[in-house]
Design a protein around this motif. Structure first.
Motif, PDB file in Angstrom:
ATOM      1  N   TRP A   1      -0.605   5.440   4.497  1.00 32.35           N
ATOM      2  CA  TRP A   1      -1.262   5.186   3.220  1.00 32.35           C
ATOM      3  C   TRP A   1      -1.962   6.444   2.722  1.00 32.35           C
TER       4      TRP A   1
ATOM      5  N   TYR B   1      -6.981   0.476  -2.188  1.00 29.86           N
ATOM      6  CA  TYR B   1      -6.957   0.781  -0.751  1.00 29.86           C
ATOM      7  C   TYR B   1      -8.165   0.225  -0.013  1.00 29.86           C
TER       8      TYR B   1
ATOM      9  N   GLY C   1       0.806  -1.214   0.000  1.00 27.62           N
ATOM     10  CA  GLY C   1       0.000   0.000   0.000  1.00 27.62           C
ATOM     11  C   GLY C   1       0.838   1.260   0.000  1.00 27.62           C
ATOM     12  N   LYS C   2       2.035   1.153   0.500  1.00 31.48           N
ATOM     13  CA  LYS C   2       2.919   2.312   0.577  1.00 31.48           C
ATOM     14  C   LYS C   2       3.770   2.474  -0.680  1.00 31.48           C
TER      15      LYS C   2
END
Length: 243
Positions: A168, A145, A137-138
Motif C-alpha cells: 500500500w 488508508y 487499497g492496492k
C-alpha cells in the motif's frame, strides 16, 4: 399444415433472446413495449445487453430489475458499459446484494467511472473479508488508508496485514506490527521484515526466538536475508535498532 406445438417457436414475450435480437434487428421495434417484455423475462444477462446495445432503453427500470434479481455480475457490467447509469443507486443495490461475496463490489471501485469510495470501503469493511480490503487499497484510484488500515488490522489476518504493509502507498505500521506479533505467525513476521518500510527487528527477532519449533525455518531464513542479517548483527552487538 399447422406446425406441431412442440416445434413452434416460443412466443416473443417469453423468449429474452428473441426480444433482445428483435431490438437490434427490427426497423420499427417498439422499444418501450420491448423493454417491458424483456424485464418480465427476468434474465439479467439480456437486461444488461439491451441496456448496452439497444438504441433506446429504460435504464432506470433495467437497473432496478438487476438489483431485484440480485445479479452482482451484471450490475457491475452495467456500470462499465451502460451510457446512462445511476452509480449511487447501483452502488447501494450492489452492496445490498453482495452478501458474502464482495468481488464485484471491489471491481466496481476499480472500473466504474463514478464510485463512492468512502461508502464502498465501509461496505467492504463490514463484510470482513480481508483479501478485498487489501485489493481495494492496492487498486482503487481513491482509498482511505487510515480507515482501510484500521479495518484490515482489526480482522487480524497476518497474510493481508503483511501484504498491505508491503504494497500500500500508506499503512499504519505501528498497529500492523503489533497485530502481526500478536498473531504469532512466524512466516509473515519474517516476510514483513524483508519489505516493510518501518519495522522493529528487535521485537520481531525475539518473537521468532520464542517460537522454538515454529520459528526454526524463519530464523534460518532471517540469518540469510540481507535486511534481517544486518539487523540481527546489530542486535547481537547490543546496538539499538532504528526502524
Amino acid at each position: 399444415m399447422a406446425a406441431r406445438p412442440d416445434t413452434e417457436k416460443p412466443p416473443l414475450t417469453a423468449d429474452p433472446d428473441r426480444i433482445y435480437n428483435a431490438g437490434l434487428a427490427e426497423e420499427h421495434f417498439d422499444f418501450i413495449d420491448g423493454t417491458v417484455r424483456l424485464l418480465a423475462c427476468s434474465s439479467p444477462r439480456h437486461i444488461f445487453l439491451a441496456g448496452r446495445d439497444w438504441a433506446l432503453f429504460d435504464h432506470a427500470a433495467g437497473l432496478q430489475a438487476l438489483i431485484k434479481l440480485r445479479s452482482t455480475e451484471f450490475l457491475y457490467q452495467a456500470g462499465i458499459y451502460w451510457k446512462t447509469f445511476d452509480a449511487a443507486i447501483a452502488l447501494t443495490g450492489l452492496i445490498d446484494v453482495s452478501g458474502n461475496d464482495p468481488e464485484y463490489l471491489y471491481r466496481a471501485g476499480r472500473f466504474w467511472h463514478t464510485f463512492d469510495y468512502k461508502k464502498g470501503l465501509h461496505a467492504l469493511a463490514s463484510l470482513k473479508i480481508p483479501r478485498f480490503i487489501y485489493y481495494a487499497g492496492k487498486e482503487w484510484k481513491t482509498f482511505g488508508y487510515r480507515e482501510g488500515s484500521s479495518a484490515l488490522i482489526a480482522m487480524g489476518d497476518p497474510e493481508f496485514i503483511f501484504y498491505a504493509g508491503a504494497h500500500w502507498k500508506d499503512f499504519d505500521y505501528d498497529a500492523g506490527f503489533e497485530k502481526l506479533l500478536e498473531s504469532g505467525n512466524c512466516e509473515y513476521i519474517f516476510k514483513a521484515g524483508t519489505l516493510w518500510r518501518r519495522f522493529d527487528y528487535t521485537r520481531a527477532w525475539l518473537k521468532l526466538e520464542a517460537a522454538a519449533v515454529d520459528g526454526i525455518e524463519w530464523r534460518g531464513r532471517a540469518l540469510e536475508q540481507d535486511r534481517w542479517r544486518r539487523a540481527i548483527r546489530q542486535i547481537w552487538d547490543g546496538m539499538k535498532i532504528i526502524p
